[in-house]
Design a protein around this motif. Sequence first.
Motif, short mmCIF file in Angstrom:
data_model
loop_
_atom_site.label_atom_id
_atom_site.label_comp_id
_atom_site.label_asym_id
_atom_site.label_seq_id
_atom_site.Cartn_x
_atom_site.Cartn_y
_atom_site.Cartn_z
N UNK A 44 0.82 -1.22 0.00
CA UNK A 44 0.00 0.00 0.00
C UNK A 44 0.86 1.27 0.00
N UNK A 45 0.37 2.28 -0.72
CA UNK A 45 1.05 3.58 -0.78
C UNK A 45 -0.06 4.64 -0.90
N UNK A 46 -0.69 4.93 0.23
CA UNK A 46 -1.89 5.78 0.18
C UNK A 46 -1.56 7.26 0.00
N UNK A 47 -2.60 8.04 -0.19
CA UNK A 47 -2.42 9.48 -0.38
C UNK A 47 -1.72 10.12 0.82
N UNK A 48 -2.01 9.59 2.02
CA UNK A 48 -1.42 10.20 3.23
C UNK A 48 0.11 10.18 3.19
N UNK A 49 0.70 9.20 2.49
CA UNK A 49 2.17 9.17 2.42
C UNK A 49 2.62 9.70 1.06
N UNK A 50 1.76 10.44 0.40
CA UNK A 50 2.13 10.99 -0.92
C UNK A 50 2.25 9.90 -1.97
N UNK A 51 1.47 8.83 -1.83
CA UNK A 51 1.49 7.70 -2.76
C UNK A 51 2.84 6.97 -2.76
N UNK A 52 3.55 7.08 -1.62
CA UNK A 52 4.87 6.44 -1.50
C UNK A 52 4.79 5.24 -0.57
N UNK A 53 5.57 4.23 -0.84
CA UNK A 53 5.69 3.09 0.07
C UNK A 53 6.66 3.48 1.19
N UNK A 54 6.25 3.26 2.42
CA UNK A 54 7.15 3.50 3.55
C UNK A 54 7.82 2.19 3.93
N UNK B 288 -3.48 17.59 -7.72
CA UNK B 288 -3.46 16.40 -6.88
C UNK B 288 -2.03 16.05 -6.46
N UNK B 289 -1.09 16.12 -7.39
CA UNK B 289 0.32 15.91 -7.02
C UNK B 289 1.21 16.82 -7.87
N UNK B 290 2.36 17.08 -7.33
CA UNK B 290 3.39 17.76 -8.11
C UNK B 290 3.47 19.24 -7.85
N UNK C 107 -12.70 16.24 -0.85
CA UNK C 107 -12.15 15.59 -2.03
C UNK C 107 -10.63 15.61 -2.00
N UNK C 108 -10.10 16.75 -1.55
CA UNK C 108 -8.66 16.89 -1.52
C UNK C 108 -8.00 16.09 -0.40
N UNK C 109 -8.66 16.01 0.74
CA UNK C 109 -7.95 15.54 1.93
C UNK C 109 -8.42 14.20 2.47
N UNK C 110 -9.52 13.74 2.01
CA UNK C 110 -10.10 12.60 2.70
C UNK C 110 -10.82 11.73 1.68
N UNK C 111 -10.31 10.55 1.53
CA UNK C 111 -10.94 9.68 0.54
C UNK C 111 -11.60 8.48 1.20
N UNK C 112 -11.96 8.67 2.46
CA UNK C 112 -12.67 7.59 3.15
C UNK C 112 -14.12 7.63 2.69
#
Lengths: 520, 520
Positions: B213-223, B408-410, B441-446
């Motif tokens: 998983x690499x969710x939006x909260x981590x900037x779509x990055x794998x930790x 959304x990114x960048x 929409x920007x901050x919460x995709x639950x």
Amino acid sequence: MDTKQFKEAAQSALEEITQYYDTLAERPTLPSISPGYLKPLLPTSAPEKGEAWETIQADIDRVIMPGLTHWQSPKYMAFFPCNSSYPAMLGEMYSSAFNAAAFNWICSPAVTELETIVMDWVAKLLNLPECYLSDGEGGGIIQGTASEVIVTAVVAARERLIRRRLADMPEGEEKIDKAAELRGKLVAMGSEHAHSSTQKAAMIAGTRFRKVPAPKETGFSVTGQALRQTIEECKAKGLEPFYFTATLGSTATCAVDDLAGIAEVAREYPDVWIHVDAAYAGSALVCPEYQHLCPPMADFDSFNFNMHKWLLVNFDCSAFYIKKRKNLIDTYSLTPSYLRNEYAEKGLVTDYHNWQIPLGRRFRSLKVWFVLRSYGVEGLRAFIRNHIKLGEYFHGLVKSRSDLFTVVTGPHFALTTFSVNPRRLGGAAAANKPDPSHEAYLNDFTPSADAQYQEDANQITKEVYEKVNAQGEFFLTSTVVCGIYVIRVVSANIRAEDKYLKQVFDVLVQMTDEVLGAKA
Amino acid sequence: MDTKQFKEAAQSALEEITQYYDTLAERPTLPSISPGYLKPLLPTSAPEKGEAWETIQADIDRVIMPGLTHWQSPKYMAFFPCNSSYPAMLGEMYSSAFNAAAFNWICSPAVTELETIVMDWVAKLLNLPECYLSDGEGGGIIQGTASEVIVTAVVAARERLIRRRLADMPEGEEKIDKAAELRGKLVAMGSEHAHSSTQKAAMIAGTRFRKVPAPKETGFSVTGQALRQTIEECKAKGLEPFYFTATLGSTATCAVDDLAGIAEVAREYPDVWIHVDAAYAGSALVCPEYQHLCPPMADFDSFNFNMHKWLLVNFDCSAFYIKKRKNLIDTYSLTPSYLRNEYAEKGLVTDYHNWQIPLGRRFRSLKVWFVLRSYGVEGLRAFIRNHIKLGEYFHGLVKSRSDLFTVVTGPHFALTTFSVNPRRLGGAAAANKPDPSHEAYLNDFTPSADAQYQEDANQITKEVYEKVNAQGEFFLTSTVVCGIYVIRVVSANIRAEDKYLKQVFDVLVQMTDEVLGAKA
């Protein structure tokens, strides 16, 4: 580098390249440098500031030329040829200009569509069974090398078998476990003389590998019966044979497996994917006199040959034909959203990345198109037939000195293999009444034959071979088939001429005289 | 085609190619033809007689140009760039002239030695950890594409694990059975946003695959923690994680996985091979300001980036670095007698075919050498920094219309992704007090967020995106990240300029106005 500078640079490069081509025969084919020659000639890192083209170009002659093996020289007779032609070079120029990672149709429709069209042209030129044409369920794709093609085929064969065996299981962990278990039982097969790439492909696919015997008695060819027997042996051990590479022109001797016999086996064992590797010799199928080899392929699953070897298309260009393209797509398609497009979704277009391992694709069909059109069917047939004739000429030369040499195979597709006789045979004796140990060497490789004679022949052939290559003028290769060390001579590049074959033959005779003389 | 004819043909081709390059911006980037356009324009088989170059060349303009997607156009902003440069094209010219299937050292020593040297130059230019240089246990090799590299790494990782686990077993059937059983338990891993090639590589290698998983909260990055958790989950099920692709610049958003955190995991689980896929963004490492990303790679096993994407070397050219080359050679070397030569036997030379899947190799280092020398380090850095600046410029444009668009990114490595707001927000409200549903929409995709708003945003963004591409002037791509449909804009090719970004932005605004207007 702006447009003007590029045009000047390219002009200068073209001069250098054509001058290189026109003087190839004057150069030793093999370089005389030693391993590590280049490092002391270059800086240890990239320059901080850009350099002018003149400076860069000057280094080609200074540091690159001395380290090249000249595959385009008429004195190159090693491995198989890797022919370059001017029309193909023009194709590469345009391909590099239209630079794109053209992995699907919309990425550059011309790249996909020209490839489908020229692959059909080539299939018709070779008289391949119709099932390999794109207007049915099959089609052709250009891949890089025969070894890449074989991995592609082996993995597709593996997954086809698994899909068939587990068709009734619902998706899920249990099916994944079952598939893993099944993969562990699979066996890929190839002739004992097949190119090592089948064994390597089996390793990559994570399957087992078995060699199918192809002894001297069958001309180093796999028979249908030999394949059937190997399949049955595997099954008796609880293993699952799923793939076989049939060879049309083996690397060592250009042996052709018994395709008609293998076609029967293909019908008996429909889960065994039969791929025909015709990497080098496949090009000869442009000539009607070789097309009797094609009909059995209707019972096989795939076929490939390297147009970069003997059909004047510069490296890399391996033509890969598949009878049912679905068998590739079911394995290789994994399209995520960012690679989808409306054309592919509608099934209107071919997305070749689903037929192969890598994603990106070069525009390789251009060079094929240019070569087919520049030469025409007549020109390509004349090109192949000239080499066949040269192969017969060289074979005749070797036969003419049966006091020194023994032909082991050929000429097959311009390739002759021969060994050096460890003892010089008298003129008449050589022609009419060979030495009994020599006879045994030729016809019988059982332990009851004269093992010492064979060992001597191998040793002396190797010595002669190494002396020729050490001289560097010509480049030959050698190999060992069923315990016999042989020198291979194949002169099938665009500059081949009988005079170079006569020259290399004279060198072989001279070196043999020297080696035999030293032993005496 | 003789030398004189070739020089004339090449001259004419150079004129056409440079004229094409100089007029790229005037052409629509996407072709307007429909699938199947080419077949009616060409004969159904190769011509019997050879044709003149003038006839062939005329067909390029007639049938090929209308079917090209112009990746070299400054209006191409899709996928990632695939940069062409004049010095690299000169490299391709020489490479095609020195045509050879240079699979081992003796086949053409300059091909091998120049590759080793320029790969070291590139490693130093990127400031990769020293373990990736050829003078230790590592080194670089040029392969075709990142997807090919990843298959190469996955299979090597699989076999490394098996060699380690079964080191104490004697060779034989029992060991082969045990290896097959073990292969069935193996799991390759990649970020949920990693390129699909990792999943495809796992399929080719016959192993399982798990997304990390690499969710939006981590900037779509794998930790590191997410990777550790996936590893532990696999182990808890009796499976063996053996490989992970860490992404440096994901395809969708150019996200960078947490390399430092992953390096800790690498030390904890030495049997998990960590490969860094920096296919596009890796080129930015030529700039010191990005080189803080490099030190963790000392704990990884391999790294690759595509010089054909963003570093001016024409396709194909993927630079693949390995920390211990032994890990490739132990897997891929299978040298039969006809490929042996005294230099390789003595360990003096590199035989790159033992580092890769295919056997044959093109002379690709020439184009790398020409590019590095023509541009110099300074030129390459300036090239990358210009695109970074252009990316910031475009990002600013999107931000300036927060009534219409949501970033959304960048901008990451010149890539900005954004979505279209489904409702036009008032000027002040947009800047200061966004609509609550917009905020969600920007901050919460639950599921608790405004699902309808998100669905509307996705729908409208898709419509705008399709209208832009349907026009054909510009070529963009879109993707879906964590349920958000975004338009990607990356303008990083050799002809990129701010004026084209302004133009595409104006088109985006116009299309958005039209779509929103039609809905209102």
